[in-house]
Write an enzyme that holds these catalytic residues in place. Sequence first.
Site, mmCIF file in Angstrom:
data_model
loop_
_atom_site.group_PDB
_atom_site.id
_atom_site.type_symbol
_atom_site.label_atom_id
_atom_site.label_comp_id
_atom_site.label_asym_id
_atom_site.label_seq_id
_atom_site.Cartn_x
_atom_site.Cartn_y
_atom_site.Cartn_z
ATOM 1 N N GLU A 148 -6.928 -1.908 -6.311
ATOM 2 C CA GLU A 148 -6.136 -1.021 -7.157
ATOM 3 C C GLU A 148 -5.136 -1.872 -7.941
ATOM 4 O O GLU A 148 -4.303 -2.561 -7.346
ATOM 5 C CB GLU A 148 -5.395 0.018 -6.322
ATOM 6 C CG GLU A 148 -6.325 1.028 -5.668
ATOM 7 C CD GLU A 148 -5.591 2.019 -4.784
ATOM 8 O OE1 GLU A 148 -5.953 3.211 -4.801
ATOM 9 O OE2 GLU A 148 -4.656 1.608 -4.063
ATOM 10 N N HIS B 37 -3.490 -4.037 -4.984
ATOM 11 C CA HIS B 37 -3.716 -3.514 -3.646
ATOM 12 C C HIS B 37 -5.160 -3.758 -3.233
ATOM 13 O O HIS B 37 -6.074 -3.036 -3.644
ATOM 14 C CB HIS B 37 -3.384 -2.016 -3.586
ATOM 15 C CG HIS B 37 -3.586 -1.434 -2.231
ATOM 16 N ND1 HIS B 37 -4.031 -0.147 -2.018
ATOM 17 C CD2 HIS B 37 -3.420 -1.970 -0.994
ATOM 18 C CE1 HIS B 37 -4.128 0.086 -0.729
ATOM 19 N NE2 HIS B 37 -3.764 -1.003 -0.081
ATOM 20 N N ASN C 112 -4.811 6.186 -1.175
ATOM 21 C CA ASN C 112 -3.946 6.733 -0.129
ATOM 22 C C ASN C 112 -3.317 8.059 -0.518
ATOM 23 O O ASN C 112 -2.784 8.766 0.344
ATOM 24 C CB ASN C 112 -2.865 5.722 0.248
ATOM 25 C CG ASN C 112 -3.388 4.666 1.200
ATOM 26 O OD1 ASN C 112 -4.254 4.932 2.020
ATOM 27 N ND2 ASN C 112 -2.887 3.458 1.086
ATOM 28 N N SER D 115 0.822 -1.216 0.000
ATOM 29 C CA SER D 115 0.000 0.000 0.000
ATOM 30 C C SER D 115 0.850 1.258 0.000
ATOM 31 O O SER D 115 0.323 2.349 -0.214
ATOM 32 C CB SER D 115 -0.908 0.014 1.241
ATOM 33 O OG SER D 115 -0.122 0.021 2.429
#
Length: 506
Positions: free
Chosen positions: A156, A144, A194, A123
């Site tokens: 992802e 991810h 993120n 991540s």
Amino acid sequence: MTAIELGRTVAVVGTGTMGQGIAQVALVAGHPVRLYDAAEGRAAEAARAIGARLDRLVEKGRLDAAGRDAARARLHPATSTAELADSALVIEAILEQLDAKQKLFVELESVVPDDCLLATNTSSLSVTAVAGALRLPGRFVGLHFFNPAPLLPLVEVVQGHATDPAAADRAQATVAAWGKTPVRSADTPGFIVNRVARPFYAEAFRLLEERVADPATLDAVLRESGGFAMGPFELTDLIGQDVNEAVTRSVYDSFFQDPKFRPSLAQRRLVEAGLLGRKSGRGWYDYADGAERPVPRTEEPAPPPGEVAVHAKPAGPAAVLREMIEEAGIKVTRDRTPGMSEGFIRLPGGACLALTDGYPATTYPDEPFIRFDLALDYRAATRIALAPSHRITPEQTREAVGLFQALGKRVSVVADVPGMIVARTVAMIVDFAVDAAARGVASPEDIDTAMRLGVNYPGGPFEWTERLGAHWLWDLLDTMHHQSPGGRYAPSWALRRRADIERQVL
């Protein structure tokens, strides 16, 4: 590109929470799954834990007994990487250390066939960097998953600098066949979620450091006015303060310490003190048995004004308020104060009530201003934040409180700062999203999907841009940038372009 065939083996290396979850997803989809962990006995232990979760799925009616038994028969713990030789896909979910991941994949390359896809669930690390030690980096991708992997739909799919697009296509098709919603991302710090989500946490922590309000009030405003499922303080307590701060620091360092991504000193102190959230029993909040949860600051009931006057009209996002005020039985007249271009609501006691626009209420020396915060949906919002200037009397504040209470809202009075709470948070998220799309990180559609599914936002940033107006968002951030220079609030040129185009159309 077609997905990996169900008869082909998927291997998962690393059997912690994420590894087990990913293995369960592949297993229920119909693949033979091999589990491997460097710690002796962990793979067998993880296989038993997955079997127990399959039993619970049967109990809940989400899987029949025959499907459970067939899945169990396809699950095989491995004692060495050599047992992964027949894999068509290997997904790694070990600790977030670059050298450890590189060492693992170099070892795997000597075992698996050349057509086997290799994937990392990282991540925070660069997919390109992990693949840098490989003989065939073209087959390496990021996958991810979000925790818990069996429940959250988003994945992802990250294409590193050396990744063959066909490999990313095949990985995307595979996770889609598993019932997940894949989004494509370039290999950039934080990928989509993120990266774009950083302001949701960072602005709340900065507002706390500026003593605008306490955590319970900030959480309540973002939930009840912004429409977010959880506030940033309660959410980071759930995630773990150490985990959230580590991601923030990783993204900050990866962007060469860009001030937009600067971590919070308040959160750093929390981590240093071992107050990590729910898992340690205390974070921003106390989770000990019998501990009282702090309540947000909420104003006492106040009488509504019988009449208000509207000057021009409240800013675009708040235009519906006039209609809501009339529906509440409050008379609305026209304010004709000369020399005032901003839309506001004049209260009987003389105060001007206006949507935050990046200027604090204290900016106007000749008019007593009270700023109110953005609501993504004023009709649905159940709380509104107000920020009075130093010139506002308690009686004038009570008039503003009574007005919003008459509209069915709880009211929190907070300190006067540029952009208030929801407005600055949403504007920053939008700016990060628009900038990411302009830089080719992901498409606007994938960014909106990622933010809705990955962090449960009430909408996507590009949806908010259409609703609020790029020009309004850019103006707010540009004003904040001049109020607080240093680069944190400087709006991106991508948002400026959207705003300019929008103005030309209008």
